[in-house]
Write a protein that holds these residues in place. Structure first.
Motif, PDB file in Angstrom:
ATOM      1  N   LEU A 125      78.800  54.789   2.932  1.00 20.35           N
ATOM      2  CA  LEU A 125      78.482  53.560   3.657  1.00 20.35           C
ATOM      3  C   LEU A 125      77.751  53.868   4.961  1.00 20.35           C
ATOM      4  O   LEU A 125      76.813  53.150   5.342  1.00 20.35           O
ATOM      5  CB  LEU A 125      79.753  52.757   3.922  1.00 20.35           C
ATOM      6  CG  LEU A 125      80.383  52.099   2.703  1.00 20.35           C
ATOM      7  CD1 LEU A 125      81.731  51.478   3.059  1.00 20.35           C
ATOM      8  CD2 LEU A 125      79.452  51.062   2.114  1.00 20.35           C
ATOM      9  N   GLU A 126      78.164  54.937   5.640  1.00 16.13           N
ATOM     10  CA  GLU A 126      77.471  55.337   6.872  1.00 16.13           C
ATOM     11  C   GLU A 126      76.026  55.722   6.578  1.00 16.13           C
ATOM     12  O   GLU A 126      75.118  55.330   7.317  1.00 16.13           O
ATOM     13  CB  GLU A 126      78.186  56.526   7.518  1.00 16.13           C
ATOM     14  CG  GLU A 126      79.495  56.204   8.166  1.00 16.13           C
ATOM     15  CD  GLU A 126      80.199  57.457   8.678  1.00 16.13           C
ATOM     16  OE1 GLU A 126      81.351  57.321   9.091  1.00 16.13           O
ATOM     17  OE2 GLU A 126      79.599  58.551   8.662  1.00 16.13           O
ATOM     18  N   ILE A 127      75.819  56.470   5.519  1.00 24.31           N
ATOM     19  CA  ILE A 127      74.461  56.873   5.141  1.00 24.31           C
ATOM     20  C   ILE A 127      73.630  55.650   4.801  1.00 24.31           C
ATOM     21  O   ILE A 127      72.467  55.539   5.207  1.00 24.31           O
ATOM     22  CB  ILE A 127      74.503  57.870   3.965  1.00 24.31           C
ATOM     23  CG1 ILE A 127      75.126  59.187   4.423  1.00 24.31           C
ATOM     24  CG2 ILE A 127      73.122  58.090   3.372  1.00 24.31           C
ATOM     25  CD1 ILE A 127      75.444  60.142   3.300  1.00 24.31           C
ATOM     26  N   ASP A 128      74.226  54.699   4.070  1.00 17.41           N
ATOM     27  CA  ASP A 128      73.519  53.475   3.701  1.00 17.41           C
ATOM     28  C   ASP A 128      73.145  52.665   4.935  1.00 17.41           C
ATOM     29  O   ASP A 128      72.023  52.150   5.043  1.00 17.41           O
ATOM     30  CB  ASP A 128      74.392  52.647   2.759  1.00 17.41           C
ATOM     31  CG  ASP A 128      73.646  51.477   2.181  1.00 17.41           C
ATOM     32  OD1 ASP A 128      74.231  50.388   2.104  1.00 17.41           O
ATOM     33  OD2 ASP A 128      72.472  51.650   1.785  1.00 17.41           O
ATOM     34  N   GLU A 129      74.049  52.549   5.906  1.00 15.95           N
ATOM     35  CA  GLU A 129      73.752  51.826   7.144  1.00 15.95           C
ATOM     36  C   GLU A 129      72.637  52.509   7.921  1.00 15.95           C
ATOM     37  O   GLU A 129      71.745  51.850   8.458  1.00 15.95           O
ATOM     38  CB  GLU A 129      75.006  51.717   8.010  1.00 15.95           C
ATOM     39  CG  GLU A 129      76.037  50.749   7.480  1.00 15.95           C
ATOM     40  CD  GLU A 129      77.323  50.779   8.292  1.00 15.95           C
ATOM     41  OE1 GLU A 129      78.254  50.107   7.879  1.00 15.95           O
ATOM     42  OE2 GLU A 129      77.372  51.484   9.325  1.00 15.95           O
TER      43      GLU A 129
END
Length: 138
Positions: free
Chosen positions: A120-124
């Motif tokens: 999720l951090e990478i996606d954000e």
């Protein structure tokens, strides 16, 4: 030899995730038995080269492979079929599980929670990069 090494390393990467799923889906009281059955089946699968080598002494290799490979696939298909028939039906979700608004809000298993959070951090960060805004701090 280098390419064979890479193939072997990549081919054996399924053990960890398979054992993790096996242990996660079963109750703790049967973890040992499930691991023993899994290891026994892996051992039986690893005996196929021994069987092929023994058969090769009496028959040419193409004929051996034409016999052994379909037989092993048929055995695998039968095993999946038997499991499908004998496995218990999935249990309905509890009221607590159904109360979550979306699947993303359901609690993930501990082993997967950290991976999910990192993804999720990478996606954000990727979305922020595409929008031109600075990426959020980690």
């Amino acid at each position: 030899m280098f390419w064979l090494l890479l193939e072997f390393v990549g081919a054996e990467c399924w053990f960890g995730p398979t054992i993790t799923v096996l242990q996660h889906l079963l109750p703790p009281a049967v973890h040992g038995g499930a691991q023993g059955i899994f290891s026994t089946l892996v051992l039986l699968g690893n005996l196929a080269p021994l069987l092929i080598g023994a058969m090769q002494r009496t028959q040419p290799m193409p004929q051996v492979l034409l016999l052994v490979v379909p037989a092993l696939y048929l055995g695998s298909a039968l095993s999946f079929g038997i499991t499908m028939v004998l496995a218990p039906a999935e249990q309905p979700l509890s009221s607590k599980e159904m109360s979550y608004a979306s699947p993303s809000q359901r609690p993930a298993p501990l082993a997967l929670a950290a991976v999910r959070e990192r993804l999720l951090e990478i996606d954000e960060a990727e979305r922020a990069r595409q929008d031109g805004s600075p990426s959020p701090p980690r």
